[in-house]
Write a protein that holds these residues in place. Structure first.
Motif, short mmCIF file in Angstrom:
data_model
loop_
_atom_site.label_atom_id
_atom_site.label_comp_id
_atom_site.label_asym_id
_atom_site.label_seq_id
_atom_site.Cartn_x
_atom_site.Cartn_y
_atom_site.Cartn_z
N THR A 104 0.81 -1.23 0.00
CA THR A 104 0.00 0.00 0.00
C THR A 104 0.84 1.27 0.00
N TRP A 105 1.83 1.39 0.86
CA TRP A 105 2.62 2.63 0.90
C TRP A 105 3.31 2.90 -0.42
N PRO A 106 4.06 1.93 -0.97
CA PRO A 106 4.73 2.24 -2.24
C PRO A 106 3.75 2.47 -3.39
N SER A 107 2.62 1.78 -3.40
CA SER A 107 1.66 2.01 -4.49
C SER A 107 0.97 3.36 -4.34
N MET A 108 0.86 3.85 -3.11
CA MET A 108 0.31 5.20 -2.91
C MET A 108 1.20 6.24 -3.57
N HIS A 109 2.51 6.04 -3.49
CA HIS A 109 3.43 6.98 -4.11
C HIS A 109 3.35 6.91 -5.64
N ALA A 110 3.10 5.71 -6.16
CA ALA A 110 2.89 5.59 -7.61
C ALA A 110 1.63 6.35 -8.02
N CYS A 111 0.59 6.30 -7.19
CA CYS A 111 -0.65 7.03 -7.45
C CYS A 111 -0.40 8.54 -7.44
N ILE A 112 0.35 9.01 -6.44
CA ILE A 112 0.65 10.44 -6.34
C ILE A 112 1.41 10.91 -7.57
N SER A 113 2.34 10.08 -8.05
CA SER A 113 3.14 10.50 -9.21
C SER A 113 2.29 10.64 -10.47
N ARG A 114 1.17 9.94 -10.53
CA ARG A 114 0.30 10.04 -11.71
C ARG A 114 -0.77 11.11 -11.58
N TRP A 115 -1.24 11.36 -10.37
CA TRP A 115 -2.39 12.23 -10.18
C TRP A 115 -2.06 13.65 -9.70
N ILE A 116 -0.95 13.83 -9.05
CA ILE A 116 -0.64 15.13 -8.45
C ILE A 116 0.43 15.84 -9.29
N PRO A 117 0.18 17.10 -9.69
CA PRO A 117 1.19 17.84 -10.46
C PRO A 117 2.51 17.96 -9.68
N PRO A 118 3.64 17.95 -10.39
CA PRO A 118 4.95 17.93 -9.73
C PRO A 118 5.16 19.02 -8.67
N LEU A 119 4.73 20.23 -8.91
CA LEU A 119 4.96 21.30 -7.95
C LEU A 119 4.10 21.17 -6.69
N GLU A 120 3.04 20.40 -6.76
CA GLU A 120 2.16 20.21 -5.60
C GLU A 120 2.47 18.95 -4.81
N ARG A 121 3.34 18.09 -5.32
CA ARG A 121 3.62 16.81 -4.68
C ARG A 121 4.21 16.92 -3.27
N PRO A 122 5.20 17.77 -3.04
CA PRO A 122 5.76 17.81 -1.68
C PRO A 122 4.71 18.13 -0.61
N ARG A 123 3.87 19.11 -0.89
CA ARG A 123 2.83 19.48 0.07
C ARG A 123 1.82 18.34 0.23
N PHE A 124 1.44 17.73 -0.89
CA PHE A 124 0.47 16.65 -0.84
C PHE A 124 1.02 15.46 -0.06
N ILE A 125 2.27 15.11 -0.29
CA ILE A 125 2.88 13.98 0.44
C ILE A 125 2.94 14.30 1.93
N ALA A 126 3.26 15.53 2.28
CA ALA A 126 3.27 15.92 3.69
C ALA A 126 1.88 15.75 4.31
N ILE A 127 0.85 16.11 3.57
CA ILE A 127 -0.52 15.96 4.07
C ILE A 127 -0.86 14.48 4.23
N VAL A 128 -0.44 13.66 3.29
CA VAL A 128 -0.70 12.21 3.37
C VAL A 128 -0.02 11.61 4.60
N TYR A 129 1.24 11.97 4.84
CA TYR A 129 1.94 11.45 6.01
C TYR A 129 1.30 11.95 7.30
N LEU A 130 0.88 13.20 7.35
CA LEU A 130 0.19 13.73 8.52
C LEU A 130 -1.12 12.99 8.74
N ALA A 131 -1.88 12.78 7.67
CA ALA A 131 -3.15 12.06 7.79
C ALA A 131 -2.94 10.65 8.30
#
Length: 183
Positions: A104-131
């Motif tokens: 699940t964790w590594p596949s979530m990152h594959a999902c983020i790489s396809r769905w989240i624009p590159p400049l928004e990824r760091p913030r989105f990943i931080a939100i995912v880890y916080l959640a």
């Protein structure tokens, strides 16, 4: 050499030598068996981390991530039955659960790489880890309340059912990439 429990007891001013352990619960499992049961999930979980990311790249996040969550829910639903069958059956189930949920964790990152624009990824990943951290912090007390009010098995049934329900929603609405999404 003092064990951790003995050291804490002495620091708190308790003498555990005069307080023999009390059997609580329905299972007569010693500390070694309990440790194996608790650790068995992580043995399996560690095995499938790299494989999970690669599978998500090849076959898509929808099936890999969704199957990881679904299998975890089904495993949770089966846990009370396996515990009563034999501790070895519970250990085997927990190892399998770890392997299946380890993707699940590594596949979530594959999902983020396809769905989240590159400049928004760091913030989105931080939100995912916080959640993830907040969900653990909320789930533990919730499980304690469920156990206190309905018994230890109930928390497996509640959490397993929620995982299965979540998986049904995931499979219904998720797509592997924005290009596959109909809207």
């Amino acid at each position: 050499m003092l064990s951790g429990t003995e050291l804490i007891s002495r620091l708190l001013g308790h003498d555990i030598a005069h307080h023999p352990p009390v059997q609580e619960g329905e299972f007569l499992w010693d500390e070694t068996i309990q440790g194996l049961i608790l650790g068995s999930f992580y043995y399996g979980y560690a095995i499938s981390q790299i494989i999970g990311g690669r599978l998500a790249e090849l076959y898509g996040t929808k099936i890999i991530y969704g199957t990881g969550i679904l299998s975890g829910g089904i495993s949770a639903l089966l846990s009370p039955m396996m515990a009563r069958l034999h501790f070895g059956a519970l250990i085997a189930l927990r190892i399998l659960q770890g392997i299946l949920q380890g993707v699940t964790w590594p596949s979530m990152h594959a999902c983020i790489s396809r769905w989240i624009p590159p400049l928004e990824r760091p913030r989105f990943i931080a939100i995912v880890y916080l959640a993830n951290t907040l969900s653990s912090a909320m789930t533990m007390p919730l499980c304690g309340l469920i156990i206190a009010n309905h018994g230890w098995e109930a928390q497996f049934y509640v959490m397993g059912s929620l995982s299965v329900l979540w998986s049904c929603i995931w499979f219904s609405f998720m797509y592997n990439s924005p290009e596959e999404h109909p809207r």
